[in-house]
Write a protein that holds these residues in place. Structure first.
Motif, PDB file in Angstrom:
ATOM      1  N   ASN A  47       1.170  -1.662  -0.096  1.00 34.99           N
ATOM      2  CA  ASN A  47      -0.227  -0.301  -0.313  1.00 34.99           C
ATOM      3  C   ASN A  47       1.171   0.806   0.018  1.00 34.99           C
ATOM      4  O   ASN A  47       2.288   1.668   0.623  1.00 34.99           O
ATOM      5  N   HIS A  48       0.581   2.420  -0.612  1.00 33.46           N
ATOM      6  CA  HIS A  48       1.035   3.604  -0.890  1.00 33.46           C
ATOM      7  C   HIS A  48      -0.582   4.123   0.054  1.00 33.46           C
ATOM      8  O   HIS A  48      -1.614   4.623  -1.065  1.00 33.46           O
ATOM      9  N   ASN A  49      -0.054   5.764   0.449  1.00 35.31           N
ATOM     10  CA  ASN A  49      -1.431   6.517   0.786  1.00 35.31           C
ATOM     11  C   ASN A  49      -1.506   7.281  -0.207  1.00 35.31           C
ATOM     12  O   ASN A  49      -1.112   8.682  -0.212  1.00 35.31           O
ATOM     13  N   ASP A  50      -2.546   6.923  -1.484  1.00 36.94           N
ATOM     14  CA  ASP A  50      -2.372   7.261  -2.524  1.00 36.94           C
ATOM     15  C   ASP A  50      -3.982   7.810  -3.342  1.00 36.94           C
ATOM     16  O   ASP A  50      -3.677   7.821  -4.801  1.00 36.94           O
ATOM     17  N   LEU A  51      -5.056   7.871  -2.562  1.00 33.68           N
ATOM     18  CA  LEU A  51      -6.209   8.078  -3.209  1.00 33.68           C
ATOM     19  C   LEU A  51      -6.803   9.726  -3.886  1.00 33.68           C
ATOM     20  O   LEU A  51      -6.281   9.723  -3.274  1.00 33.68           O
ATOM     21  N   ILE A  53      -3.931  18.642   4.202  1.00 32.79           N
ATOM     22  CA  ILE A  53      -5.414  19.565   4.474  1.00 32.79           C
ATOM     23  C   ILE A  53      -5.105  19.711   6.206  1.00 32.79           C
ATOM     24  O   ILE A  53      -5.125  19.195   6.964  1.00 32.79           O
ATOM     25  N   ASP A  54      -4.829  21.123   6.742  1.00 33.45           N
ATOM     26  CA  ASP A  54      -4.199  21.560   8.176  1.00 33.45           C
ATOM     27  C   ASP A  54      -3.317  20.501   8.275  1.00 33.45           C
ATOM     28  O   ASP A  54      -2.856  20.397   9.296  1.00 33.45           O
ATOM     29  N   GLY A  55      -2.575  20.132   7.293  1.00 34.57           N
ATOM     30  CA  GLY A  55      -1.092  19.891   7.874  1.00 34.57           C
ATOM     31  C   GLY A  55      -0.971  18.027   7.913  1.00 34.57           C
ATOM     32  O   GLY A  55      -0.011  18.010   7.782  1.00 34.57           O
ATOM     33  N   GLN A  56      -2.279  17.899   7.631  1.00 35.02           N
ATOM     34  CA  GLN A  56      -2.005  16.347   7.730  1.00 35.02           C
ATOM     35  C   GLN A  56      -2.486  15.878   6.435  1.00 35.02           C
ATOM     36  O   GLN A  56      -3.063  16.505   5.170  1.00 35.02           O
ATOM     37  N   TYR A  57      -2.500  14.367   6.081  1.00 33.19           N
ATOM     38  CA  TYR A  57      -1.822  14.070   5.039  1.00 33.19           C
ATOM     39  C   TYR A  57      -2.930  12.387   4.781  1.00 33.19           C
ATOM     40  O   TYR A  57      -3.348  12.476   6.330  1.00 33.19           O
ATOM     41  N   GLN A  58      -2.744  11.565   4.317  1.00 33.48           N
ATOM     42  CA  GLN A  58      -3.931  10.355   3.905  1.00 33.48           C
ATOM     43  C   GLN A  58      -3.172   9.670   5.577  1.00 33.48           C
ATOM     44  O   GLN A  58      -2.162   9.666   5.494  1.00 33.48           O
ATOM     45  N   LEU A  59      -4.373   8.862   5.647  1.00 35.52           N
ATOM     46  CA  LEU A  59      -3.499   7.884   6.608  1.00 35.52           C
ATOM     47  C   LEU A  59      -3.748   6.638   6.084  1.00 35.52           C
ATOM     48  O   LEU A  59      -4.401   6.490   5.314  1.00 35.52           O
ATOM     49  N   ALA A  60      -3.166   5.537   6.594  1.00 35.78           N
ATOM     50  CA  ALA A  60      -3.336   4.012   6.616  1.00 35.78           C
ATOM     51  C   ALA A  60      -4.219   3.584   6.648  1.00 35.78           C
ATOM     52  O   ALA A  60      -4.482   3.704   8.053  1.00 35.78           O
TER      53      ALA A  60
END
Length: 602
Positions: free
Chosen positions: A402-406, A452-459
């Motif tokens: 997995n990559h967090n890449d949606l 968003i708000d300095g946050q990335y996607q999560l796994a």
């Protein structure tokens, strides 16, 4: 299938002989034709060049120091380079012995490397062993490479037969049984037997194939095949009906390749009574390769896949023979003999025996595909201005490798990548551990996605996307709801839409529309590229090409401010590589927003 039915089939199996590989089992005639045929000349020249390189070199040692580096530092490359060099040496001398049986010195070198491999402490890689393992039970562990090695040695025994010494033949039989068959039957089940990814196909497929070649006891062979067949069912469960390999094309080559090598031997020995390729789902998986290429050798390299892929012609030609609508790849995409850094015998051998003369186009035909189970949109487009490619993905963030890449996308044209997927990084202990998403190539920070708000996607499986619209027609379109890809308090909706306009110089329109409870602290649209960007003027950015003008990115400079940052990562082969982030920071934040970008080929 139950054990009794399988045992009945095993009792009636065709004998093990060279007809499994050569027409009428005539090896001498096959290799004589190969030497004079133009189809295999490049492969044979590359094999001979490798023999020249190896000439005078001693067999490299797999020392304790090399073995212990992984446990001390987490680095895999040092041991694996030597391990794979030994496999390259084995392959080269096997092929030379088949091509040039009149040279006894080749057979001597082959026997030496076979003996050395039998001497190895383990056929597993250190990265695949428990940290607390001990020498007393080392043979209970079976990984990808130990199973591949057992399969390789079993094939070599059959291919070379009595040309190898009786002592060496008996030792190879002993080692394969000791390291593969007995552990498989006595210490299982192994975790990979129920894996829905390449491990099930490679490990079980290699063990099953080796057993088909060397296990004479029907009961023992049935026990092995029963477990192998179950593992293959789990492997196929990892695919949707669209046939897409979520691990990427490289792992399709690997996993589905070994599935095919095993299936071919099983079908041959059972006289067609056991044939996995009777299933439409298997045929659909076989068509995945032709759907991945977007521009020349560039592919939709989502997950742990490299950006450019060359093709195993043997596997590809075989699949085109046994499955309808599988296209033969362009000859320019042929993988050279030395291309596989792991030096796997099974695909290299089948590149020689399965590659056939036939008509290949100079390039893949233009085509667009939407793969609904994977939620991939892949487009390969050709106009008078050149060849161009676009790919985008949805899915979820618990996919294999997995990559967090949606919502991530790739854009290519005229043989160059403009919006990049960094692909697979250097495999280390941390890469598959707690630090996985600190690596830019794995975390969403290294993908073309909002921050968003300095946050990335999560796994995790909960972090997912929903496809709202998909079309692969005159214009290719994909609209994704990415709201669930983030764990950001206040994010109520995030919709990303792509429209790929297939004009003479194609154009990609990307729009992100969001709704927020309150006002976000920050919002950044990030795009990832290997091209060194040039700001032409506010609102227009150039991603320059090497041989063409490149891609012009336009945006509303009143809404966003551009920041360009250079980054460094280590690619799959341990080489440092630059990438650039194009961060478009929203200037006036509100509860709702719409951000639009156009990528125009020039």
């Amino acid at each position: 299938m139950n054990k009794q039915m399988l045992l009945e089939i095993v009792h009636k199996m065709k004998p093990v002989d060279l007809s499994l590989y050569y027409p009428k089992g005539d090896a001498a005639a096959f290799w004589k034709r190969a030497l004079s045929s133009g189809v295999l000349q490049a492969d044979i020249s590359e094999i001979r060049a490798e023999a020249v390189r190896l000439d005078g070199q001693s067999i490299p040692e797999l020392s304790y120091t090399l073995f212990s580096i992984y446990s001390r530092t987490g680095s895999r490359l040092e041991y694996e380079r030597v391990y794979f060099e030994r496999r390259r040496r084995l392959n080269t001398y096997v092929f030379l012995a088949l091509l040039e049986p009149e040279h006894p010195e080749v057979l001597e070198k082959l026997e030496d490397i076979l003996w050395a491999i039998c001497d190895e402490y383990t056929w597993c890689l250190p990265a695949h062993l428990p940290a607390d393992h001990n020498a007393a039970d080392i043979n209970r562990y079976i990984d990808l490479f130990s199973s591949e090695t057992g399969f390789t040695l079993s094939e070599v025994l059959l291919l070379l037969g009595e040309r190898l010494s009786q002592l060496l033949r008996s030792r190879i039989h002993h080692e394969v049984e000791r390291r593969l068959f007995r552990p498989f039957l006595e210490n299982g089940p192994y975790d990979w037997e129920t894996a829905r990814h390449n491990w099930a196909a490679v490990c079980a497929g290699s063990i099953g194939a080796a057993a088909l070649l060397s296990v004479e006891d029907p009961a023992m062979l049935s026990d092995i095949l029963l477990r192998t067949e179950r593992a293959m069912l789990y492997y196929l469960e990892g695919f949707g009906e669209d046939g897409a390999c979520l691990e990427g094309l490289g792992y399709w080559n690997y996993g589905f390749g070994y599935f095919t090598y095993y299936s071919d031997l099983l079908c041959s020995r059972s006289a067609g009574r056991l044939d996995w390729f009777n299933q439409e789902k298997v045929a659909q998986i076989a068509r995945f390769q032709q759907k991945c290429f977007i521009d020349g050798s560039h592919v939709a390299n989502f997950s742990d896949s490299v950006p450019q892929v060359l093709v195993h012609m043997g596997l590809s030609h075989y699949l085109a023979e046994v499955c309808t609508d599988v296209e033969r790849p362009p000859s320019a995409l042929r993988a050279p003999y030395t291309e596989d850094h792991c030096s796997r015998f099974a695909p290299a051998f089948r590149n020689l025996i399965w590659t056939t003369a036939g008509k290949e186009d100079e390039a893949w035909q233009a085509a667009s595909y939407y793969l609904p189970d994977a939620a991939w949109l892949v487009s390969r487009y050709v106009s008078e201005a050149g060849s161009f490619g676009f790919a985008a993905k949805g899915g979820h963030n618990a996919e294999p490798h997995n990559h967090n890449d949606l919502g991530h996308f790739i854009l290519s044209g005229r043989g160059e990548i403009y919006a990049s997927d960094l692909g697979s990084g250097e495999y280390t202990a941390d890469y598959f551990g707690a630090g996985r998403y600190q690596y830019d190539c794995n975390g969403s920070q290294g993908h073309s996605l909002p921050i968003i708000d300095g946050q990335y996607q999560l796994a995790g499986r909960a972090f997912s996307s929903t496809v709202l619209h998909a079309s692969a027609e005159e214009n290719d379109e994909l609209t994704l709801d990415l709201t669930q890809a983030y764990q950001v308090t206040g994010l109520q909706s995030l919709i990303r839409s792509f429209v790929w306009h297939k004009e003479e110089c194609p154009r990609l329109e990307l729009t992100d529309t969001y709704r927020y409870a309150g006002i976000p602290a920050s919002w950044t649209e990030r795009f990832v590229t290997w091209r060194e960007p040039k700001l032409l003027h506010p609102g227009t950015l150039l991603l320059p090409g090497t041989t063409a003008r490149g891609v012009e990115v336009t945006y509303d400079s009143l809404k966003v401010e551009l920041e360009i940052t250079v980054h460094m990562y280590r690619d799959h082969f341990g080489m440092e590589k630059l990438w650039y982030s194009l961060d478009f920071h929203v200037l006036q934040l509100g509860a709702v927003g719409k951000l639009a970008f156009t990528f125009q080929f020039l």
